[in-house]
Design a protein around this motif. Structure first.
Motif, PDB file in Angstrom:
ATOM      1  N   GLY A  10       0.814  -1.202   0.000  1.00  0.00           N
ATOM      2  CA  GLY A  10       0.000   0.000   0.000  1.00  0.00           C
ATOM      3  C   GLY A  10       0.847   1.250   0.000  1.00  0.00           C
ATOM      4  N   LEU A  11       0.184   2.362   0.272  1.00  0.00           N
ATOM      5  CA  LEU A  11       0.837   3.673   0.337  1.00  0.00           C
ATOM      6  C   LEU A  11       0.976   4.079   1.793  1.00  0.00           C
ATOM      7  CD1 LEU A  11       1.812   6.342  -0.975  1.00  0.00           C
ATOM      8  CD2 LEU A  11      -0.593   7.056  -1.005  1.00  0.00           C
ATOM      9  N   VAL A  12       2.177   4.480   2.167  1.00  0.00           N
ATOM     10  CA  VAL A  12       2.426   4.872   3.548  1.00  0.00           C
ATOM     11  C   VAL A  12       3.405   6.032   3.550  1.00  0.00           C
ATOM     12  CG1 VAL A  12       4.317   3.209   3.824  1.00  0.00           C
ATOM     13  CG2 VAL A  12       3.049   3.977   5.836  1.00  0.00           C
ATOM     14  N   GLN A  13       3.334   6.862   4.562  1.00  0.00           N
ATOM     15  CA  GLN A  13       4.278   7.961   4.686  1.00  0.00           C
ATOM     16  C   GLN A  13       5.603   7.463   5.255  1.00  0.00           C
ATOM     17  OE1 GLN A  13       2.273  10.974   7.056  1.00  0.00           O
ATOM     18  NE2 GLN A  13       1.681  12.075   5.204  1.00  0.00           N
ATOM     19  N   GLN A  39      11.667  -5.000  -6.274  1.00  0.00           N
ATOM     20  CA  GLN A  39      12.175  -4.426  -7.518  1.00  0.00           C
ATOM     21  C   GLN A  39      11.572  -3.052  -7.715  1.00  0.00           C
ATOM     22  OE1 GLN A  39      11.652  -6.890 -11.018  1.00  0.00           O
ATOM     23  NE2 GLN A  39      13.332  -5.846 -12.060  1.00  0.00           N
ATOM     24  N   ALA A  40      12.455  -2.066  -7.735  1.00  0.00           N
ATOM     25  CA  ALA A  40      12.051  -0.690  -7.994  1.00  0.00           C
ATOM     26  C   ALA A  40      12.173  -0.419  -9.489  1.00  0.00           C
ATOM     27  CB  ALA A  40      12.936   0.264  -7.195  1.00  0.00           C
ATOM     28  N   PRO A  41      11.444   0.574  -9.995  1.00  0.00           N
ATOM     29  CA  PRO A  41      11.510   0.882 -11.430  1.00  0.00           C
ATOM     30  C   PRO A  41      12.941   1.156 -11.890  1.00  0.00           C
ATOM     31  CG  PRO A  41       9.680   2.040 -10.420  1.00  0.00           C
ATOM     32  CD  PRO A  41      10.455   1.413  -9.299  1.00  0.00           C
ATOM     33  N   GLY A  42      13.338   0.491 -12.950  1.00  0.00           N
ATOM     34  CA  GLY A  42      14.661   0.695 -13.499  1.00  0.00           C
ATOM     35  C   GLY A  42      15.787   0.011 -12.759  1.00  0.00           C
ATOM     36  N   LYS A  43      15.454  -0.769 -11.750  1.00  0.00           N
ATOM     37  CA  LYS A  43      16.486  -1.443 -10.961  1.00  0.00           C
ATOM     38  C   LYS A  43      16.302  -2.952 -11.016  1.00  0.00           C
ATOM     39  CE  LYS A  43      17.409   2.299  -7.701  1.00  0.00           C
ATOM     40  NZ  LYS A  43      17.565   2.661  -6.255  1.00  0.00           N
ATOM     41  N   MET A  83       7.591  -4.365   8.140  1.00  0.00           N
ATOM     42  CA  MET A  83       8.454  -3.283   7.678  1.00  0.00           C
ATOM     43  C   MET A  83       8.174  -2.037   8.503  1.00  0.00           C
ATOM     44  SD  MET A  83       8.232  -3.892   3.550  1.00  0.00           S
ATOM     45  CE  MET A  83       6.543  -3.317   3.445  1.00  0.00           C
ATOM     46  N   ASN A  84       9.163  -1.601   9.248  1.00  0.00           N
ATOM     47  CA  ASN A  84       9.043  -0.407  10.090  1.00  0.00           C
ATOM     48  C   ASN A  84       9.992   0.674   9.595  1.00  0.00           C
ATOM     49  OD1 ASN A  84       7.224  -1.830  11.756  1.00  0.00           O
ATOM     50  ND2 ASN A  84       8.893  -2.565  13.065  1.00  0.00           N
ATOM     51  N   ASP A  85       9.732   1.892  10.052  1.00  0.00           N
ATOM     52  CA  ASP A  85      10.602   3.024   9.694  1.00  0.00           C
ATOM     53  C   ASP A  85      10.844   3.078   8.189  1.00  0.00           C
ATOM     54  OD1 ASP A  85      12.473   2.245  12.662  1.00  0.00           O
ATOM     55  OD2 ASP A  85      10.881   3.742  12.409  1.00  0.00           O
ATOM     56  N   LEU A  86       9.780   2.982   7.445  1.00  0.00           N
ATOM     57  CA  LEU A  86       9.898   2.926   5.990  1.00  0.00           C
ATOM     58  C   LEU A  86      10.456   4.226   5.429  1.00  0.00           C
ATOM     59  CD1 LEU A  86       6.649   0.953   5.266  1.00  0.00           C
ATOM     60  CD2 LEU A  86       8.914   0.295   4.468  1.00  0.00           C
ATOM     61  N   LEU A  87      11.242   4.078   4.378  1.00  0.00           N
ATOM     62  CA  LEU A  87      11.887   5.189   3.697  1.00  0.00           C
ATOM     63  C   LEU A  87      11.390   5.272   2.264  1.00  0.00           C
ATOM     64  CD1 LEU A  87      15.527   4.344   4.862  1.00  0.00           C
ATOM     65  CD2 LEU A  87      13.993   6.046   5.877  1.00  0.00           C
ATOM     66  N   PRO A  88      11.444   6.440   1.637  1.00  0.00           N
ATOM     67  CA  PRO A  88      11.029   6.532   0.232  1.00  0.00           C
ATOM     68  C   PRO A  88      11.779   5.543  -0.671  1.00  0.00           C
ATOM     69  CG  PRO A  88      11.196   8.715   1.160  1.00  0.00           C
ATOM     70  CD  PRO A  88      11.723   7.771   2.211  1.00  0.00           C
ATOM     71  N   GLU A  89      13.022   5.261  -0.334  1.00  0.00           N
ATOM     72  CA  GLU A  89      13.792   4.311  -1.165  1.00  0.00           C
ATOM     73  C   GLU A  89      13.359   2.867  -0.983  1.00  0.00           C
ATOM     74  OE1 GLU A  89      15.000   6.723   0.812  1.00  0.00           O
ATOM     75  OE2 GLU A  89      16.835   6.080   1.841  1.00  0.00           O
ATOM     76  N   VAL A 124       6.231   4.501  -0.549  1.00  0.00           N
ATOM     77  CA  VAL A 124       6.510   5.297   0.641  1.00  0.00           C
ATOM     78  C   VAL A 124       6.680   6.739   0.202  1.00  0.00           C
ATOM     79  CG1 VAL A 124       7.969   5.588   2.662  1.00  0.00           C
ATOM     80  CG2 VAL A 124       7.666   3.312   1.665  1.00  0.00           C
ATOM     81  N   SER A 125       5.826   7.601   0.699  1.00  0.00           N
ATOM     82  CA  SER A 125       5.895   9.015   0.336  1.00  0.00           C
ATOM     83  C   SER A 125       6.743   9.774   1.333  1.00  0.00           C
ATOM     84  CB  SER A 125       4.487   9.603   0.293  1.00  0.00           C
ATOM     85  OG  SER A 125       3.887   9.539   1.572  1.00  0.00           O
ATOM     86  N   SER A 126       7.399  10.803   0.837  1.00  0.00           N
ATOM     87  CA  SER A 126       8.293  11.595   1.704  1.00  0.00           C
ATOM     88  C   SER A 126       7.536  12.726   2.381  1.00  0.00           C
ATOM     89  CB  SER A 126       9.462  12.138   0.884  1.00  0.00           C
ATOM     90  OG  SER A 126       8.979  12.915  -0.173  1.00  0.00           O
TER      91      SER A 126
END
Length: 126
Positions: A10-13, A39-43, A83-89, A124-126
């Motif tokens: 999902g989407l999370v901050q 897998q992230a886009p382009g990676k 997954m805790n302390d999620l980061l945009p990356e 993960v949104s910043s």
């Protein structure tokens, strides 16, 4: 029929948490190596966390160590990724995979995992 199905994305901050689930059918997760990949886009697809033996403890990539926790419920034939302390990356499609060829191999080589789910999007949104 062998089936691996992820859920919980999902989407999370940034700083938030998600728990992914991986429900398996047609085989027992306690007899397979189980891995979470993303897998992230382009990676390239990368291993995030994996358990490479029936009684083994999870291993983690350096990028998620200390923030993600993998667990396995053999009675439910389900594997989880907290997954805790999620980061945009951390934004990526997350996959669960199982493979007997990966047993005893403490590295997440994608080619050793024979059963894959369809993936679940984590944003993960910043």
């Amino acid at each position: 029929e062998v089936l691996v199905e992820e859920s919980g994305g999902g989407l999370v901050q940034a700083g938030g948490s998600l728990r992914l689930s991986c429900a398996a059918s047609g085989f027992s997760v306690d007899y397979y190596a189980i891995g979470w990949f993303r897998q992230a886009p382009g990676k390239e697809r990368e291993g995030v966390s994996w358990i490479s033996s029936p009684a083994g403890r999870p291993s983690y990539s350096d990028s998620v160590k200390g923030r993600f926790t993998m667990s396995r419920d053999n009675a439910k034939n389900t594997v989880y990724l907290q997954m805790n302390d999620l980061l945009p990356e951390d934004t990526a499609v997350y996959y669960c995979a199982a493979g007997q060829d990966a047993l005893g191999i403490d590295r997440p080589y994608t080619g050793l995992y024979q059963y894959w789910g369809q993936g679940t999007q984590v944003t993960v949104s910043s």
